[in-house]
Write an enzyme that holds these catalytic residues in place. Sequence first.
Site, PDB file in Angstrom:
ATOM      1  N   GLN A 256      -8.080 -13.547   4.080  1.00 37.67           N
ATOM      2  CA  GLN A 256      -8.690 -12.251   3.734  1.00 37.67           C
ATOM      3  C   GLN A 256      -9.107 -12.295   2.263  1.00 37.67           C
ATOM      4  O   GLN A 256      -8.260 -12.498   1.398  1.00 37.67           O
ATOM      5  CB  GLN A 256      -7.684 -11.117   4.004  1.00 37.67           C
TER       6      GLN A 256
ATOM      7  N   SER B  32     -12.931  -4.957   0.756  1.00 34.85           N
ATOM      8  CA  SER B  32     -13.783  -4.138  -0.131  1.00 34.85           C
ATOM      9  C   SER B  32     -15.268  -4.389   0.150  1.00 34.85           C
ATOM     10  O   SER B  32     -16.044  -4.648  -0.783  1.00 34.85           O
ATOM     11  CB  SER B  32     -13.449  -4.417  -1.598  1.00 34.85           C
ATOM     12  N   PRO B  33     -15.686  -4.293   1.414  1.00 39.99           N
ATOM     13  CA  PRO B  33     -17.055  -4.700   1.770  1.00 39.99           C
ATOM     14  C   PRO B  33     -18.148  -3.767   1.264  1.00 39.99           C
ATOM     15  O   PRO B  33     -19.304  -4.184   1.159  1.00 39.99           O
ATOM     16  CB  PRO B  33     -17.019  -4.664   3.307  1.00 39.99           C
TER      17      PRO B  33
ATOM     18  N   ASN C  10      -6.673 -14.057  -0.372  1.00 35.30           N
ATOM     19  CA  ASN C  10      -6.999 -14.445  -1.758  1.00 35.30           C
ATOM     20  C   ASN C  10      -6.597 -15.891  -2.055  1.00 35.30           C
ATOM     21  O   ASN C  10      -6.202 -16.206  -3.174  1.00 35.30           O
ATOM     22  CB  ASN C  10      -6.319 -13.491  -2.752  1.00 35.30           C
TER      23      ASN C  10
ATOM     24  N   GLU D 249     -19.841   5.801  11.145  1.00 31.75           N
ATOM     25  CA  GLU D 249     -21.002   4.978  10.754  1.00 31.75           C
ATOM     26  C   GLU D 249     -20.581   3.521  10.542  1.00 31.75           C
ATOM     27  O   GLU D 249     -21.284   2.599  10.945  1.00 31.75           O
ATOM     28  CB  GLU D 249     -21.627   5.526   9.460  1.00 31.75           C
TER      29      GLU D 249
ATOM     30  N   TYR E 100       0.839  -1.202   0.000  1.00 36.31           N
ATOM     31  CA  TYR E 100       0.000   0.000   0.000  1.00 36.31           C
ATOM     32  C   TYR E 100       0.872   1.250   0.000  1.00 36.31           C
ATOM     33  O   TYR E 100       1.635   1.493   0.942  1.00 36.31           O
ATOM     34  CB  TYR E 100      -0.953   0.009   1.202  1.00 36.31           C
TER      35      TYR E 100
HETATM   36  N1  LIG Z   1      -6.124  -8.551   0.601  1.00 35.13           N
HETATM   37  C1  LIG Z   1      -6.406  -7.896  -0.502  1.00 35.13           C
HETATM   38  O1  LIG Z   1      -6.052  -8.295  -1.626  1.00 35.13           O
HETATM   39  C2  LIG Z   1      -7.199  -6.608  -0.404  1.00 35.13           C
HETATM   40  C3  LIG Z   1      -7.751  -6.034  -1.563  1.00 35.13           C
HETATM   41  C4  LIG Z   1      -8.493  -4.864  -1.424  1.00 35.13           C
HETATM   42  C5  LIG Z   1      -8.660  -4.287  -0.179  1.00 35.13           C
HETATM   43  N2  LIG Z   1      -8.080  -4.848   0.935  1.00 35.13           N
HETATM   44  C6  LIG Z   1      -8.220  -4.226   2.281  1.00 35.13           C
HETATM   45  O2  LIG Z   1      -9.599  -4.003   2.534  1.00 35.13           O
HETATM   46  C7  LIG Z   1      -9.826  -2.632   2.849  1.00 35.13           C
HETATM   47  C8  LIG Z   1     -11.211  -2.206   2.400  1.00 35.13           C
HETATM   48  O3  LIG Z   1     -11.372  -2.370   1.013  1.00 35.13           O
HETATM   49  P1  LIG Z   1     -11.405  -1.142  -0.001  1.00 35.13           P
HETATM   50  O4  LIG Z   1     -10.692  -0.003   0.564  1.00 35.13           O
HETATM   51  O5  LIG Z   1     -10.971  -1.701  -1.313  1.00 35.13           O
HETATM   52  O6  LIG Z   1     -12.977  -0.861  -0.160  1.00 35.13           O
HETATM   53  P2  LIG Z   1     -14.158  -0.454   0.817  1.00 35.13           P
HETATM   54  O7  LIG Z   1     -13.672  -0.201   2.183  1.00 35.13           O
HETATM   55  O8  LIG Z   1     -15.243  -1.433   0.614  1.00 35.13           O
HETATM   56  O9  LIG Z   1     -14.645   0.907   0.130  1.00 35.13           O
HETATM   57  C9  LIG Z   1     -13.938   2.098   0.251  1.00 35.13           C
HETATM   58  C10 LIG Z   1     -14.739   3.187  -0.438  1.00 35.13           C
HETATM   59  O10 LIG Z   1     -16.061   3.234   0.095  1.00 35.13           O
HETATM   60  C11 LIG Z   1     -16.360   4.542   0.580  1.00 35.13           C
HETATM   61  N3  LIG Z   1     -17.043   4.379   1.881  1.00 35.13           N
HETATM   62  C12 LIG Z   1     -16.610   3.640   2.943  1.00 35.13           C
HETATM   63  N4  LIG Z   1     -17.503   3.696   3.953  1.00 35.13           N
HETATM   64  C13 LIG Z   1     -18.519   4.483   3.518  1.00 35.13           C
HETATM   65  C14 LIG Z   1     -19.745   4.917   4.103  1.00 35.13           C
HETATM   66  N5  LIG Z   1     -20.085   4.557   5.331  1.00 35.13           N
HETATM   67  N6  LIG Z   1     -20.554   5.738   3.365  1.00 35.13           N
HETATM   68  C15 LIG Z   1     -20.207   6.131   2.122  1.00 35.13           C
HETATM   69  N7  LIG Z   1     -19.062   5.730   1.502  1.00 35.13           N
HETATM   70  C16 LIG Z   1     -18.229   4.919   2.203  1.00 35.13           C
HETATM   71  C17 LIG Z   1     -15.054   5.262   0.746  1.00 35.13           C
HETATM   72  O11 LIG Z   1     -15.196   6.623   0.390  1.00 35.13           O
HETATM   73  P3  LIG Z   1     -15.076   7.807   1.492  1.00 35.13           P
HETATM   74  O12 LIG Z   1     -13.613   7.956   1.761  1.00 35.13           O
HETATM   75  O13 LIG Z   1     -15.668   8.969   0.770  1.00 35.13           O
HETATM   76  O14 LIG Z   1     -15.861   7.407   2.676  1.00 35.13           O
HETATM   77  C18 LIG Z   1     -14.145   4.559  -0.248  1.00 35.13           C
HETATM   78  O15 LIG Z   1     -14.223   5.189  -1.517  1.00 35.13           O
HETATM   79  C19 LIG Z   1      -8.671  -1.925   2.134  1.00 35.13           C
HETATM   80  O16 LIG Z   1      -8.494  -0.596   2.612  1.00 35.13           O
HETATM   81  C20 LIG Z   1      -7.537  -2.860   2.418  1.00 35.13           C
HETATM   82  O17 LIG Z   1      -7.037  -2.672   3.734  1.00 35.13           O
HETATM   83  C21 LIG Z   1      -7.370  -6.003   0.828  1.00 35.13           C
END
Ligand SMILES: NC(=O)c1ccc[n+]([C@@H]2O[C@H](COP(=O)([O-])OP(=O)(O)OC[C@H]3O[C@@H](n4cnc5c(N)ncnc54)[C@H](OP(=O)(O)O)[C@@H]3O)[C@@H](O)[C@H]2O)c1
Length: 277
Positions: free
Chosen positions: A169, A199-200, A148, A251, A56
Amino acid sequence: MKYETIHNVTLPKIGFGTWQIGGESTPNPDWDSKSLSALSAALEIGYTHFDTAEMYASGHAEELLGKAVRSSQVKRETLFITSKISPEHLNYDDAFKSCEKSLRRLQMDYVDLYLIHWPERRMKLEETFRALNKLVRDGKVKNLGVSNFNLKLLKQSQALCETPIITNQIPYRLPDHSYIENGVVEYCQQNNILVTAYSPVKFRSMRVNKTLGEIAKAYSATPFQIALAWLVMQPRVITIPMSFNPQHIKENFDAAEISLTTDEMSRLGNAWNKGDK
Ligand SMILES: NC(=O)c1ccc[n+]([C@@H]2O[C@H](COP(=O)([O-])OP(=O)(O)OC[C@H]3O[C@@H](n4cnc5c(N)ncnc54)[C@H](OP(=O)(O)O)[C@@H]3O)[C@@H](O)[C@H]2O)c1
């Protein structure tokens, strides 16, 4: 907050992701300020699980996470820090170097959980786990896991790991059931392995799905909160949403308190067509 405990390890149902903290695949100094604010907000709200990776922002996310922890009132020992080793560093010597560099960037003596970020076609899992097991014995890493990994690789990892595999994860969210279909979610639930859903809330239909909207309205919650609640209501499932927005960060944390009925759980689970991610 609700928790999951396995093998004497306790993790909150909802933690904080750090993809995009400090940049994407490379550091972006313009994002430092908003990244540190987001991390500080999360620490203040009470998040205790932070998920990061050497990949990251090429390690800058780890640097900022360490910095935010040091400048907070929170004691390192009360936190659960997950980091990940990248697929190109899975050989024996590189695994030690990667871990050392992560610890240096975090300015921490150990990580609570160290994951193989994703499998690599030519990786020699036996060699990787020989290094990872030693990192646990040396106290640099408290627990091991994978990310993965399909069922076959997960079982191989269990056989090679001297300590229990704490988590796999994986991408898991309302419209994405690929790891249910490939048997990984059920296997984890039956074998004391946490599913960490990544990425929930990252999906296009979040704001327009009718069922999600109706249930959110009934709980005076946002669709994002219901999407998180749907995940963490499931046994052995935890999640790690990321946000820069303090209101969203709060939230998301509060979503763990929402209790959906069995009927709502299955309505939500069936509310997306295959492939509509
Ligand atoms: N192991 C792997 O291969 C892998 C791959 C992907 C991700 N990950 C991990 O998983 C974590 C989460 O996944 P992600 O970052 O891809 O996606 P995510 O958390 O599902 O989505 C992030 C996006 O959603 C928005 N968001 C989050 N909460 C919100 C809410 N309550 N209301 C409105 N918008 C909201 C955020 O925008 P705002 O900033 O505007 O709120 C951001 O653009 C990553 O940060 C990483 O640590 C791991």
